[in-house]
Design a protein around this motif. Structure first.
Motif, short mmCIF file in Angstrom:
data_model
loop_
_atom_site.label_atom_id
_atom_site.label_comp_id
_atom_site.label_asym_id
_atom_site.label_seq_id
_atom_site.Cartn_x
_atom_site.Cartn_y
_atom_site.Cartn_z
N GLN A 361 0.82 -1.20 0.00
CA GLN A 361 0.00 0.00 0.00
C GLN A 361 0.86 1.26 0.00
OE1 GLN A 361 -2.51 -0.48 3.45
NE2 GLN A 361 -3.98 -1.77 2.36
N VAL A 362 0.44 2.26 -0.75
CA VAL A 362 1.12 3.54 -0.77
C VAL A 362 0.11 4.62 -0.39
CG1 VAL A 362 0.70 3.72 -3.26
CG2 VAL A 362 2.40 5.20 -2.20
N ARG A 363 0.48 5.48 0.54
CA ARG A 363 -0.43 6.53 0.99
C ARG A 363 0.36 7.71 1.52
NH1 ARG A 363 -1.45 6.22 6.71
NH2 ARG A 363 -0.49 4.37 7.65
N ASN A 364 -0.30 8.84 1.55
CA ASN A 364 0.32 10.07 2.05
C ASN A 364 0.17 10.13 3.57
OD1 ASN A 364 1.43 12.82 1.09
ND2 ASN A 364 -0.10 13.36 2.62
N VAL A 365 1.24 10.52 4.25
CA VAL A 365 1.18 10.77 5.70
C VAL A 365 1.81 12.13 5.97
CG1 VAL A 365 1.23 8.32 6.33
CG2 VAL A 365 3.37 9.59 6.16
N ARG A 366 1.36 12.77 7.04
CA ARG A 366 1.89 14.08 7.41
C ARG A 366 2.91 13.92 8.52
NH1 ARG A 366 2.59 19.08 5.19
NH2 ARG A 366 2.98 20.59 6.83
N ASP A 367 4.13 14.38 8.24
CA ASP A 367 5.20 14.33 9.24
C ASP A 367 5.44 15.74 9.75
OD1 ASP A 367 7.60 12.94 10.52
OD2 ASP A 367 8.57 14.55 9.39
N ASP A 368 5.58 15.88 11.05
CA ASP A 368 5.75 17.21 11.64
C ASP A 368 7.01 17.91 11.17
OD1 ASP A 368 3.41 16.87 13.05
OD2 ASP A 368 4.39 16.14 14.87
N VAL A 369 8.02 17.11 10.79
CA VAL A 369 9.30 17.70 10.40
C VAL A 369 9.38 17.92 8.89
CG1 VAL A 369 11.80 17.34 10.35
CG2 VAL A 369 10.47 16.67 12.37
N MET A 370 9.08 16.88 8.11
CA MET A 370 9.29 16.94 6.66
C MET A 370 8.05 17.35 5.88
SD MET A 370 12.42 16.38 6.30
CE MET A 370 13.74 15.82 7.41
#
Length: 618
Positions: A361-370
């Motif tokens: 699976q490929v999905r977008n995640v939000r990282d606080d740094v990048m």
């Protein structure tokens, strides 16, 4: 690859192929395509196949009938690699191919080269039929174009089952084998000898034995199908006789380029000249320029040209004059200026350019740094986790071609889950003539599984196959067994021409960019400043060794139930220091285990989103 159409031959062959396909549909049995042979008399066996990648078309498949393509161009002696699987009840014994000259009647079959036949247990899990043949379903193989005999061929690729019955996989009609147009991503040069072997490419002139073309007054030379919006200029090298007349009664001898949307592909050849008060006028050509007697080169400005279609080289001359055309070259937009470095932000913007035949699976995640990054996650326990990336399709949205001959360093910013079952990661790289994942072009490294961001510098001087325009690559996220929930995140991938630039990028702070990436932004950055920046620092540039080459031994035990695949422990890193190429090898552990469930048989690579079409050369 360049596509070539050449007169009525193609129409006759396509009619035969279409008839064969229609017979297959209506009669329910595999119809024989052009000159393809059956196996033993009256015997056909059911089979299914999948080819991982077919030169920018994405993956292709077939169910009891071959995949049919047309108009390839190959160099004499060019070696091409194919990989995928073939499922047939009796298993697969061998693979064969043939290049058949179009004036011959039957193929002369040859054994495929560098053949690897492997077990494919994942096909049974995916519901692919013929399970008794899954032990021999996987394949990787190579074919070689004729080394002599410039001309047109039909190409066939087939598998042979364990009971000696043929399974047709691929048929390509009109394969032009010889010296094709050369294209290094910066300059495309038309091979005039190739034009000479194509029917009807020249009116009002003749071809010479040494690979030139002679144009007389109102001569027209068809150069092929061109999108002029991709180029900034064209250079024509020519020579004339000593008695050549360059000016007469206010007129000038002129060479021009004329684009016609229909052209010879539509079965007609429009007159590339127009009349103005009884005189020929070339001002509606895409570009034109006056020429003088003698020899030399003229450059035509194409920055304002945007025509797409069959392109003609035209000559307006006087009397019995002729001009000899030595060469015609096209410079891609940006090819005459400083080339660029490429930085790609991995986020949900790129999801259409990935596909996973084994349900990764490929999905977008939000990282606080990048900011927004892409996560590749394993949904259920498996023995092979990989995904394909249509890199060429992505860069096409910017009109950019990336040459592996120039870009030998790749910098990756990644993060791996702490507790992943394995840490071997492999990239199967596909540039140049390599149309699909192959062991001959891989990079493997030990990922640091510690939930921290790491830079990785990959030196691509090896393998030797890293050459030509980069098409795609396959990420094997974890080579070997993986548990449900294992994942890797990727934030950016960058390409550089020099080690200094790559290491400088990899020594950047990992505390986070000033403006973290957000979906909807531009996922591709073309850094025009690389040459200028390095010019001032190249001689004295020496990044501190502690910033580039420091590793820390892992302080924690492997997760419970872990299967220890790699022989060496991963470097854990600190989250603020780049991992470099010391842990990188060229041969992956565990080999290539392609997986392809039935639900992926139909989709190919996702169609690229179209933006500006001006091509920059990198």
């Amino acid at each position: 690859m360049n596509r070539i159409m050449h007169g009525p031959r193609i129409h006759k062959r396509l009619c035969l192929l279409m008839t064969a396909a229609l017979l297959t549909v209506f009669l329910g049995t595999p119809a024989l395509a052009v000159r393809a042979e059956a196996g033993p008399a009256d015997r056909r066996v059911p089979y299914m196949f999948f080819i991982d990648e077919l030169f920018g078309k994405g993956s292709v498949s077939g169910d009891e009938r071959p995949y049919v393509d047309k108009n390839w161009t190959m160099r004499l002696g060019q070696k091409t690699v194919f990989s995928g699987w073939l499922a047939v009840e009796e298993g697969v014994a061998r693979y064969e191919y043939a290049f058949v000259p179009q004036d011959d009647a039957f193929p002369e079959w040859k054994a495929c080269e560098d053949v690897v036949i492997s077990k494919r247990p994942d096909l049974a899990r995916a519901g692919i039929p013929y399970p008794t043949g899954h032990d021999t379903a996987g394949f990787s193989l190579a074919v070689t174009a004729p080394e002599s005999g410039d001309g047109y061929y039909d190409f066939y690729l087939r598998g042979v089952s364990g009971d000696d019955v043929y399974c047709d996989l691929l048929i390509v009609v009109n394969v032009a084998v010889g010296a094709p147009d050369t294209d290094d991503g910066r300059i495309r040069t038309v091979n005039i000898a190739r034009l000479a072997r194509d029917d009807g490419n020249l009116t009002g002139g003749s071809f010479t034995d040494d690979g030139a073309a002679l144009l007389s007054g109102k001569g027209v030379l068809s150069l092929g199908w061109f999108d002029l919006g991709l180029f900034e200029s064209a250079e024509i090298r020519y020579s004339t006789g000593a008695d050549f007349v360059s000016k007469l009664n206010g007129d000038q001898a002129i060479l021009g380029l004329k684009s016609a949307p229909g052209g010879s592909r539509a079965g007609s050849r429009p007159d590339p000249y127009t009349m103005d008060d009884g005189r020929y006028d070339m001002t509606d050509n895409a570009a034109y320029i006056a020429i003088d007697a003698g020899s030399g080169a003229v450059r035509l400005d194409l920055t304002e040209a945007a025509a797409v279609g069959e392109l003609y080289l035209t000559a307006y001359l006087f009397g019995a004059d002729q001009v000899r055309i030595e060469s015609v070259s096209f410079v891609y937009a940006g090819g005459g200026a400083d080339r660029v470095a490429v930085k790609v932000y991995f986020s949900g913007d790129l999801e259409p350019y990935f596909y996973s035949p084994n349900l990764l699976q490929v999905r977008n995640v939000r990282d606080d740094v990048m900011g927004d990054v892409l996560r590749f996650e394993v949904p259920e326990a498996t023995n092979d986790t990989y995904i394909h990336f249509n890199f060429e399709g992505l860069l096409d949205t910017k009109g950019v071609k990336l040459s592996a001959d120039d870009y030998k360093y790749m910098v990756i910013l990644y993060r791996a889950r702490k507790g992943n079952l394995g840490n071997h990661t492999t990239f199967y790289l596909c540039p140049g003539a390599i149309g699909g994942p192959t062991e001959a072009c891989t990079k493997t490294f030990n990922a640091s599984c510690d939930d921290k961001w790491h830079y990785l510098v990959l030196d691509l001087h090896t393998p030797d196959t890293w050459s030509g325009i980069i098409h795609l690559w396959r990420f094997d996220i974890i080579q070997g067994n993986a548990n449900a929930g294992d994942y890797m995140d990727f934030a950016t991938i960058q390409f550089f021409r020099t080690q200094e630039a790559a290491e400088k990028a990899a020594s950047a702070s990992l505390s986070g960019p000033a403006d973290p990436y957000t979906c909807g932004g531009d996922p591709i950055l073309l850094d025009m400043s690389e040459e200028e920046a390095l010019a001032a620092t190249h001689i004295d540039f020496a990044p501190a060794a502690e910033r580039v080459y420091v590793f820390e031994e892992p302080a924690t035990e492997p997760p419970t139930g872990a299967v220890t695949e790699p022989e060496t422990e991963p470097a854990s890193g600190t989250g603020t220091e780049p991992v470099t190429n010391e842990d990188v090898t060229d041969t992956p552990s565990g080999g290539c285990r392609s997986s392809l469930p039935a639900l992926i048989l139909l989709p190919a690579l996702a169609a690229p989103i179209l933006f500006a079409s001006r091509k920059k050369t990198v």
